[in-house]
Design an enzyme around this catalytic site. Structure first.
Site, PDB file in Angstrom:
ATOM      1  N   GLY A 105      16.148  24.606 -10.298  1.00 26.85           N
ATOM      2  CA  GLY A 105      15.086  23.679 -10.646  1.00 26.85           C
ATOM      3  C   GLY A 105      14.996  22.558  -9.637  1.00 26.85           C
ATOM      4  O   GLY A 105      15.551  22.631  -8.529  1.00 26.85           O
ATOM      5  N   ALA A 139      16.435  19.697  -9.506  1.00 27.81           N
ATOM      6  CA  ALA A 139      17.726  19.114  -9.137  1.00 27.81           C
ATOM      7  C   ALA A 139      18.485  20.013  -8.170  1.00 27.81           C
ATOM      8  O   ALA A 139      18.929  19.582  -7.101  1.00 27.81           O
ATOM      9  CB  ALA A 139      18.559  18.844 -10.387  1.00 27.81           C
ATOM     10  N   LYS A 177      19.849  31.880 -12.538  1.00 25.27           N
ATOM     11  CA  LYS A 177      19.980  32.840 -13.626  1.00 25.27           C
ATOM     12  C   LYS A 177      18.812  33.816 -13.693  1.00 25.27           C
ATOM     13  O   LYS A 177      18.966  34.956 -14.116  1.00 25.27           O
ATOM     14  CB  LYS A 177      20.125  32.090 -14.947  1.00 25.27           C
ATOM     15  N   GLN A 216       5.021  19.415 -17.729  1.00 25.91           N
ATOM     16  CA  GLN A 216       3.578  19.195 -17.663  1.00 25.91           C
ATOM     17  C   GLN A 216       3.226  17.782 -17.217  1.00 25.91           C
ATOM     18  O   GLN A 216       2.406  17.574 -16.335  1.00 25.91           O
ATOM     19  CB  GLN A 216       2.946  19.455 -19.042  1.00 25.91           C
ATOM     20  N   GLY A 229       4.539  14.891 -15.622  1.00 26.09           N
ATOM     21  CA  GLY A 229       4.564  14.396 -14.255  1.00 26.09           C
ATOM     22  C   GLY A 229       5.878  13.723 -13.905  1.00 26.09           C
ATOM     23  O   GLY A 229       6.912  13.967 -14.524  1.00 26.09           O
ATOM     24  N   GLU A 253       2.260   7.602 -20.073  1.00 31.31           N
ATOM     25  CA  GLU A 253       2.844   8.361 -21.172  1.00 31.31           C
ATOM     26  C   GLU A 253       3.582   7.422 -22.103  1.00 31.31           C
ATOM     27  O   GLU A 253       3.714   6.222 -21.840  1.00 31.31           O
ATOM     28  CB  GLU A 253       3.777   9.456 -20.640  1.00 31.31           C
ATOM     29  N   HIS A 275      10.693  16.828 -28.784  1.00 31.38           N
ATOM     30  CA  HIS A 275       9.355  16.420 -28.362  1.00 31.38           C
ATOM     31  C   HIS A 275       8.451  16.363 -29.584  1.00 31.38           C
ATOM     32  O   HIS A 275       8.415  17.311 -30.380  1.00 31.38           O
ATOM     33  CB  HIS A 275       8.792  17.384 -27.323  1.00 31.38           C
ATOM     34  N   ARG A 312       9.444   8.508 -27.556  1.00 36.26           N
ATOM     35  CA  ARG A 312       9.417   9.797 -28.239  1.00 36.26           C
ATOM     36  C   ARG A 312      10.181   9.812 -29.553  1.00 36.26           C
ATOM     37  O   ARG A 312       9.754  10.452 -30.517  1.00 36.26           O
ATOM     38  CB  ARG A 312       9.971  10.881 -27.304  1.00 36.26           C
ATOM     39  N   ARG A 317      15.449   9.770 -23.772  1.00 33.43           N
ATOM     40  CA  ARG A 317      14.822   9.766 -22.449  1.00 33.43           C
ATOM     41  C   ARG A 317      13.407   9.205 -22.490  1.00 33.43           C
ATOM     42  O   ARG A 317      12.619   9.554 -23.368  1.00 33.43           O
ATOM     43  CB  ARG A 317      14.788  11.189 -21.889  1.00 33.43           C
TER      44      ARG A 317
END
Length: 841
Positions: A29, A31, A53, A65, A67, A132, A252, A301, A397
């Site tokens: 990914g 990172a 994997k 999605q 950003g 957001e 989420h 969140r 987060r």
């Protein structure tokens, strides 16, 4: 009979092939690929190997999605981004890690763009910035409307393919390989029949980077892809690494509800949809977020998820709705094409109907504990991205900080490996205690976790889940080593640790919601739960939050008139200046991590001590386990006197030494100089007073030190009282005019006036001044001023002598009868009192 122990190693065939590399990165990914690319730039001749994997383009990054959050708007600041992140993290963010994120973030994003990532721009070519939940500014860059992760993944994959980085795809990582000293030496892995090397093999490397992503598949319903089976966290636990704050799993709030009984990966409805103005409603059409939080539908969140869950419980419904019908078709198709297509695929047209949504497991805020360079508790093992706990996210987060975290800390890991150049020894065979879980229990594990350890938690639900997980370890048949059983074992290992931590934390904080302990408890739970796996099973340790001083020190500072939070922030800034990125390289190189000692803080000169609690807070921050004071602030001490005795890790004591002594010697110097002035004028009735001539950021502490020395404080700030000086008189057209202007605008503020000639005294008295500052008056004129005030003033008027004062003239001035002697040198230029730290033995 007890349940089988959690294995310290996965049962697997001996490696049938071996590969050597300088660095092995597990995960592809944002990172993992950023670590690989950056290290390849730093070490062009090095062999960098990426193990993934699935295919190189798979994983969680491509599903992102919303950003990437970064301060790019000139009206935005890193401090605002930091504050928004700290609010979302509910007290458990590492301020140093967050400051690293928000300051390094814009540069890391620009370097991502230099690698080829293309983000959405306005008509004039500027980056489009979205907003957001939890963000008070527009700072989210996005690509393809709502396909940011796919664009980031595309750019990084193309960069990797174009270089010399080797990739092994379809490879499930199994266990860490160590050398005789316990340092990471590589990994074992299984290539699942589609690569050049099939079956179990080994990669030997001098540094291992875990970038395996999340653990959403621990739950029955998640936004995570099917490969997110907690492999990295499970490997770290088996290797003996510390895993921190694993109970904080973010759900989420707005995931597309696909009907009762739907399981597995579910489509995400990005927070950016609410950022553009969509809002939540219940089945009656009521907007239930209004009044819940100041940001309403754009609250952090955890707040939104809890509000949705409450409304679902109140109404007996399985979902609520997200209403974006007012967007119109064009906006849905251009700004959110991916979400629009997913909704249409499932028979929902968001242009004409609200979208059914419900919370689902999304992101792990905790993970393998790391420092600011991505180092774990095992030498040579690094972690980055969602698998890691850098301290950035705290208990929850902040939206769109995850991709940024992957970018920033990946670069830091690559630079640390390059700088440190670890040289592990030869690999040694792993120990025993192997074992596997029957893969048929996977769905049971997920169902129990969703029922008892998800959004709503209680003692009863967690105990029931823990029992079910223990039962899941039993199997009536031998379990063969294969992908399904390795994944099931990883899921059960991490689910057990998560459930145990959730049961231990008896409060509600961030994404951890205990129905039976429904309030945040900073007195008992402002800290971290660290989990390790031993032969006896999981071991849990509570670690107080390192950015917060102990309650007793905070109470002591408060009693002294100081703000503990301000002192804590000052200590953080001072340590950042002293340590920079690499830390105390001398102590790290010369002192074993486990070495402990006793040390004494000793006065080298006679004086008055001030700031012992502040110095102690610095030592405690860096690990001092015991601090006993032999002196008190305000006491006179002699050369050779022990002021405080400390016990703790030698590295921590020596690393803290300079910062602690900088503060202690300076404040004691201020107290000592003040004490000399106080002694000089004792018996006169006058008092020694300070001024605002203080060092930036130290005013409160320096004025406290003045009090320790026997002096008193003048104004703390320009708003405490009005002080009319010569320039104010000139600007206002006269002292009377200046006085009246202040009185008219601020009728309740005390007014002080500074004069430099005796003939100015009567007009000032006429206006009703409460304090008159005699600036650079001779002793004779000071005595005359005192007499004039005694003869004229109807009300009490205080006189302060200032300017040109010396210790030699102090008593003569005090004998005139003035109330105060103002000495700016007390805080501005007091010499430090010599104090040292002596290690015993």
């Amino acid at each position: 009979m007890s349940a089988p122990a959690i294995p310290l190693r996965l049962t697997a065939p001996d490696p049938g092939w071996t590969v050597d590399a300088d660095v092995v990165v597990v995960g592809s990914g944002v990172a993992g690929l950023t670590v690989a690319l950056r290290y390849a730039e730093l070490e062009p001749a090095a062999k960098v190997l990426v193990v993934t994997k699935d295919g190189l383009s798979s994983g969680s990054t491509r599903w992102a999605q919303g950003g990437i959050a970064a301060v790019l708007d000139p009206h935005d600041t890193p401090e605002e981004h930091l504050n928004d992140t700290l609010v979302a993290g509910v007290g458990l963010c590492d301020v140093r890690a967050v400051r690293t994120l928000v300051t390094d973030g814009p540069g890391a994003l620009r370097r991502l763009m230099a690698r080829g990532a293309r983000f959405d721009r306005t008509g004039d070519g500027e980056l489009q910035l979205g907003r957001e939940g939890g963000h008070r500014r527009r700072r989210i860059v996005h690509a393809g409307g709502d396909a940011t992760g796919a664009e980031v993944q595309r750019a990084l994959v193309e960069a990797v393919r174009a270089g010399s980085i080797e990739v092994i795809e379809h490879a499930l990582v199994l266990d860490l390989i160590k050398d005789a000293q316990g340092r990471a030496r590589g990994v074992t892995l299984h290539v699942m029949g589609e690569g050049a090397r099939d079956g179990v093999g080994a990669v030997h490397a001098r540094a291992v980077v875990l970038a395996t992503g999340g653990m959403g598949q621990v739950y029955a319903v998640t936004t995570n892809p099917v490969v997110s089976t907690a492999d990295g966290v499970a490997l770290a636990l088996r290797a003996g690494a510390v895993v921190r704050d694993i109970e904080f799993v973010q759900f989420h709030p707005t995931v597309l509800w696909l009907g009762a009984g739907s399981t597995g990966q579910q489509p995400l409805i990005s927070e950016a949809v609410r950022g553009e103005g969509a809002f939540l409603i219940d089945h009656e059409g009521e907007r239930f977020m209004t009044g819940v939080h100041e940001l309403a539908d754009l609250a952090p969140r955890d707040v939104v998820t809890k509000a949705i869950t409450r409304r679902m419980r109140e109404t007996g419904r399985e979902h609520v709705y997200l209403d974006g019908r007012h967007f119109g078709r064009e906006m849905w198709e251009t700004r959110f094409p991916t979400i629009y297509a997913a909704c249409r695929e499932h028979g929902i047209d968001p242009v004409t109907e609200p979208i059914p949504v419900a919370p689902a497991a999304h992101y792990a805020s905790g993970g393998v504990r790391t420092d600011l360079r991505g180092r774990t508790s095992i030498d040579g093992l690094y972690a980055c991205g969602e698998v890691a706990c850098t301290g950035v996210h705290g208990a929850n987060r902040l939206a769109s900080n995850s991709l940024l975290e992957g970018l920033v800390f990946a670069e830091r890991i690559a630079e640390d490996i390059h700088a440190v150049r670890p040289s592990p020894g030869a690999p040694v065979p792993a120990g025993a205690q192997e074992g596997l879980v029957d893969p048929r229990v996977r769905s049971r594990i997920q169902a129990h976790m969703s029922a008892g350890a998800s959004v709503l938690r209680s003692r009863e639900s967690l105990m029931e889940t823990a029992r079910a997980l223990r039962d899941a370890r039993w199997t009536p048949v031998a379990v063969p080593p294969r992908t399904e059983s390795w994944e099931a074992t990883n899921l059960l290992t991490v689910a057990t640790a998560l459930t145990g931590a959730a049961a231990a934390r008896l409060e509600t904080r961030g994404s951890h919601w205990r129905e039976d302990h429904d309030v945040r408890d900073d007195n008992e739970w402002l800290g971290h739960l660290d989990v390790t796996l031993t032969e006896e099973g999981l071991r849990m340790t509570y670690t107080p939050h390192e950015d917060t001083m102990p309650a007793r020190l905070a109470q002591e500072l408060t009693a002294a008139g100081l703000d503990p939070a301000e002192v804590d922030t000052l200590i953080t800034r001072a340590l950042e200046e002293d340590l920079q990125e690499a830390g105390d390289v001398t102590s790290l190189a010369t002192i074993p991590a486990q070495q402990r000692a006793v040390a004494d803080v000793v006065a080298r000169k006679d004086g008055v001590v001030a700031g012992l609690a502040v110095a102690e807070a610095v030592f405690v921050r860096l690990g001092a386990a015991r601090a006993e004071r032999a002196a008190k602030d305000g006491e006179r001490v002699r050369a050779g006197d022990v002021l405080m005795t400390l016990e703790g890790p030698v590295r921590g004591l020596l690393t803290a030494e300079r910062t602690a002594l900088n503060l202690l010697t300076h404040l004691s110097g201020v107290a000592t100089l003040t004490g000399r002035w106080v002694e000089e004028i004792s018996g006169t009735g006058a008092r020694v007073r300070d001024s605002r001539k203080t060092l930036p950021g130290l005013r409160a502490l320096e004025k406290y030190a003045v009090r320790c020395g026997g002096g008193v404080n003048h104004r703390m700030s320009l708003s405490d009282a009005a002080l009319i000086k010569d320039n104010h008189v000139v600007a206002a057209g006269g002292v009377a005019e200046a006085f009246r202007a202040v009185r008219e605008r601020y009728p309740d503020v005390p007014i002080e006036v500074e004069i430099d000639r005796l003939n100015q005294l009567d007009p000032v008295l006429d206006e009703g001044a409460e304090l008159i500052l005699l600036d650079n008056f001779t002793v004779e004129d000071t005595a005359r001023a005192v007499q004039v005030v005694k003869n004229r003033a109807k009300n009490r008027v205080a006189l302060e002598a200032s300017g040109g004062l010396t210790l030699e003239s102090a008593r003569d001035v005090a004998d005139t009868g003035v109330d105060y002697l103002a000495v700016g040198a007390l805080t501005h230029s007091a010499p430090a009192l010599d104090i040292a730290l002596d290690l015993r033995g």
